[in-house]
Design a protein around this motif. Structure first.
Motif, PDB file in Angstrom:
ATOM      1  N   PRO A 122       1.019  -1.181  -0.395  1.00 29.18           N
ATOM      2  CA  PRO A 122       0.350  -0.092   0.189  1.00 29.18           C
ATOM      3  C   PRO A 122       0.540   1.427  -0.362  1.00 29.18           C
ATOM      4  O   PRO A 122       0.210   2.427  -0.749  1.00 29.18           O
ATOM      5  N   MET A 123       2.204   1.184   0.411  1.00 31.97           N
ATOM      6  CA  MET A 123       3.001   2.493   0.497  1.00 31.97           C
ATOM      7  C   MET A 123       3.453   2.669  -1.293  1.00 31.97           C
ATOM      8  O   MET A 123       3.118   3.916  -1.014  1.00 31.97           O
ATOM      9  N   VAL A 124       3.913   1.437  -1.446  1.00 30.98           N
ATOM     10  CA  VAL A 124       3.752   2.059  -3.098  1.00 30.98           C
ATOM     11  C   VAL A 124       2.999   2.867  -3.952  1.00 30.98           C
ATOM     12  O   VAL A 124       2.422   3.828  -4.181  1.00 30.98           O
ATOM     13  N   THR A 125       1.064   2.231  -3.353  1.00 29.16           N
ATOM     14  CA  THR A 125      -0.397   3.052  -3.791  1.00 29.16           C
ATOM     15  C   THR A 125       0.719   4.406  -3.633  1.00 29.16           C
ATOM     16  O   THR A 125      -0.443   5.428  -4.130  1.00 29.16           O
ATOM     17  N   ALA A 126       0.414   4.289  -2.188  1.00 28.26           N
ATOM     18  CA  ALA A 126       0.862   6.453  -1.487  1.00 28.26           C
ATOM     19  C   ALA A 126       1.993   7.216  -2.539  1.00 28.26           C
ATOM     20  O   ALA A 126       1.487   8.072  -2.958  1.00 28.26           O
ATOM     21  N   LEU A 127       2.748   6.000  -2.703  1.00 29.01           N
ATOM     22  CA  LEU A 127       3.765   7.213  -3.422  1.00 29.01           C
ATOM     23  C   LEU A 127       3.774   7.748  -4.343  1.00 29.01           C
ATOM     24  O   LEU A 127       3.710   8.578  -5.153  1.00 29.01           O
TER      25      LEU A 127
END
Lengths: 76, 453
Positions: B158-163
């Motif tokens: 999910p952090m990749v999605t956020a980035l």
């Protein structure tokens, strides 16, 4: 609000012919008084801008030898 | 020579006009609700008209102020002229061209903004890694240790999605500004109106796309990041006429340099951090407490010296699917051991996926236990120890958990013993000592909001 008739549009197009004229040049060529020609002076510039907007005229700026800058119109 | 794109303001200045003409041009300009460059062109054109008209009137015998007033009288009311010019400029053709041109340039702006956004996010990540890894390392680790949920939220897919959403924010901002600028210039509509239309339309489109169409690994951070995209687009559209903020480049470069030097020098003196509490019980007391929590699932069945019948054989996790493998403790293909014989007494042997929560046994010890809020597993799967696919004496199960918000799991194996009761046959050891099996929600924001926990 003044309206621009088809006759006025045709009169302006005819006045320009194949030349490059400023708004005042068109006015002179239409003759005086302008209202008698069906193109009141108030309607002149809206008419020219409308013809430019629909693509029947092209306009651009030109500077003459005396340094005067004029917006000239010609047929597209 | 006809110069369609020539700028009238670049030509040599003309002789001053009478005060009456200046006032006429001021009133005309005030009534022209058109883009600034169009107003400037019209003002120059009408000023030229007055110069010609006054010269002609003066040649007829009128002088000075009287000639100017006559020229004004002939041209007519400036407010009415302004209204006629606005009508002449706002054609349907220009409206459509403005919309198409705006969309085209917004698309190009989005592409450029995306590249810029990726660069900014990458630079920010590097800077963040440097700062939190050196100068701010102790407080960072302290915060993460105190707020394990924050640490979990900033890790994983999910952090990749956020980035990527942050890069999209940059792209949306650039796209909105370019779209508004081009649409305003071509359509000749009022900038304030064009800005509002772009802001409303872009916000609606991007909001629907972000909430209902973009399917990606999600958590609260990624959801908020994706929801920021339409807001940033609207902000970019509504502030498109704001002068660009220029960064004091030298000061920024100097600040980065100082920060790097400080970080490097402080890093040598940063006291060693003992690190966050371990994720697994590492004292007998904590381990016993953890086993009591495990027994809530089912009482343990041990075959000798407290050993469970089954041991972990590995697992895969991190996406929307978790996989767990177990093996018989003492399986020997030539002669079944005691554990294998014990297992043969059980019926309905199955994997059970339970939601996991962190349980702080003490200031230093943290455990992962089945979530007490649930009295039943999220899902079960049969355990087949005869499947040659996984090897003799081994069984494996996959659980699709990508559509629930829970991201931490413990997988048990249970079976119905000779006395008819269900027993726990394994003791989860937590993979690589790093905690429970982890998954990530994958779907749209709407699915995330409406998903069960």
């Amino acid at each position: 609000m003044a309206t621009v008739s088809a006759e006025s549009l045709a009169a302006v197009m005819a006045a320009i012919g194949n030349d490059r004229l400023s708004g005042y040049g068109v006015l002179v060529r239409l003759g005086k008084p302008p209202a008698a020609q069906g193109t009141p002076e108030l309607a002149l510039y809206p008419t020219l801008h409308r013809l430019e907007a629909v693509g029947r005229l092209r306009a651009g700026w030109s500077t003459d030898s005396s340094g005067r800058t004029r917006r000239l119109y010609r047929r597209s | 020579m006809l110069e369609p794109d020539a700028n009238p303001s670049s030509s040599p200045d003309e002789t001053p006009l009478p005060a009456e003409i200046d006032e006429y041009l001021r009133r005309l300009g005030a009534g022209l609700d058109l883009p600034a460059h169009v107003r400037a062109e019209i003002a120059s054109e009408i000023a030229g008209h007055f110069r010609d008209s006054i010269a002609a009137i003066e040649s007829e015998g009128l002088e000075g102020d009287r000639a100017a007033r006559e020229a004004i009288a002939r041209l007519g009311n400036p407010t009415e002229l302004a209204a006629e010019l606005i009508s002449a400029h706002r054609t349907t053709r220009r409206l459509l061209a403005g919309a198409a041109g705006g969309v085209l340039h917004a698309t190009l702006g989005a592409a450029g903004g995306w590249v810029l956004g990726i660069a900014i996010v990458a630079a920010a990540l590097c800077a963040s890694a440097v700062v939190t890894g050196t100068l701010l390392r102790p407080p960072t680790e302290f915060v993460f240790a105190s707020l394990p949920a924050l640490r979990a939220a900033l890790a994983g897919l999910p952090m990749v999605t956020a980035l990527l959403a942050w890069a999209c924010c940059v792209a949306a901002f650039v796209a909105a500004r370019r779209g508004v600028a081009v649409s305003t210039r071509i359509s000749r509509r009022t900038p304030a109106v064009v800005r509002r239309i772009w802001a409303a339309a872009g916000f609606a489109l991007l909001f629907v796309a972000a909430v209902l169409m973009v399917s990606a690994p999600q958590n609260l951070v990624s959801v908020l990041s994706l929801l920021a995209v339409p807001f940033v687009f609207a902000t970019g559209a509504l502030t498109s006429s704001t002068p660009r903020v220029s960064l004091p480049r030298r000061k920024v470069v100097a600040a980065i340099g100082v920060l790097a030097i400080l970080s490097a020098s402080f890093a040598r003196n940063v006291p060693a951090w003992s690190g966050p509490p371990p994720d697994v019980a590492d004292t007998p007391q904590a381990h016993a407490a953890q086993l009591r929590e495990f027994d809530r699932v089912a009482p343990a069945w041990t075959y000798i010296d407290g050993h469970p019948v089954l041991v972990e054989g590995g697992g895969l996790w991190g996406s929307g699917v978790i996989t767990q493998t177990v093996g018989v403790w003492d399986f020997d293909p030539s002669s079944s051991g005691a554990a294998a014989q014990a297992l043969s007494q059980f019926k309905d042997v199955r994997f059970e996926a339970w939601r996991a929560v962190r349980f702080d046994a003490s200031l230093d010890i943290a455990e992962w236990i089945p979530d007490p809020a649930y009295s039943a597993p999220y899902a079960t799967a049969p355990a087949d120890f005869n499947d040659v696919q996984f090897g003799a004496g081994r069984a494996q199960a996959e659980f699709d958990v990508g559509h629930v918000r829970t991201t931490e799991w413990i997988v048990f194996v249970t079976g119905i013993g000779p006395d008819g009761r269900r027993y726990r046959l394994n003791e989860p050891e937590f993979n690589m000592g790093g905690g429970p099996l982890e998954s990530s929600f994958t779907g749209t924001i709407w699915q995330w909001l409406t998903a069960s926990t």
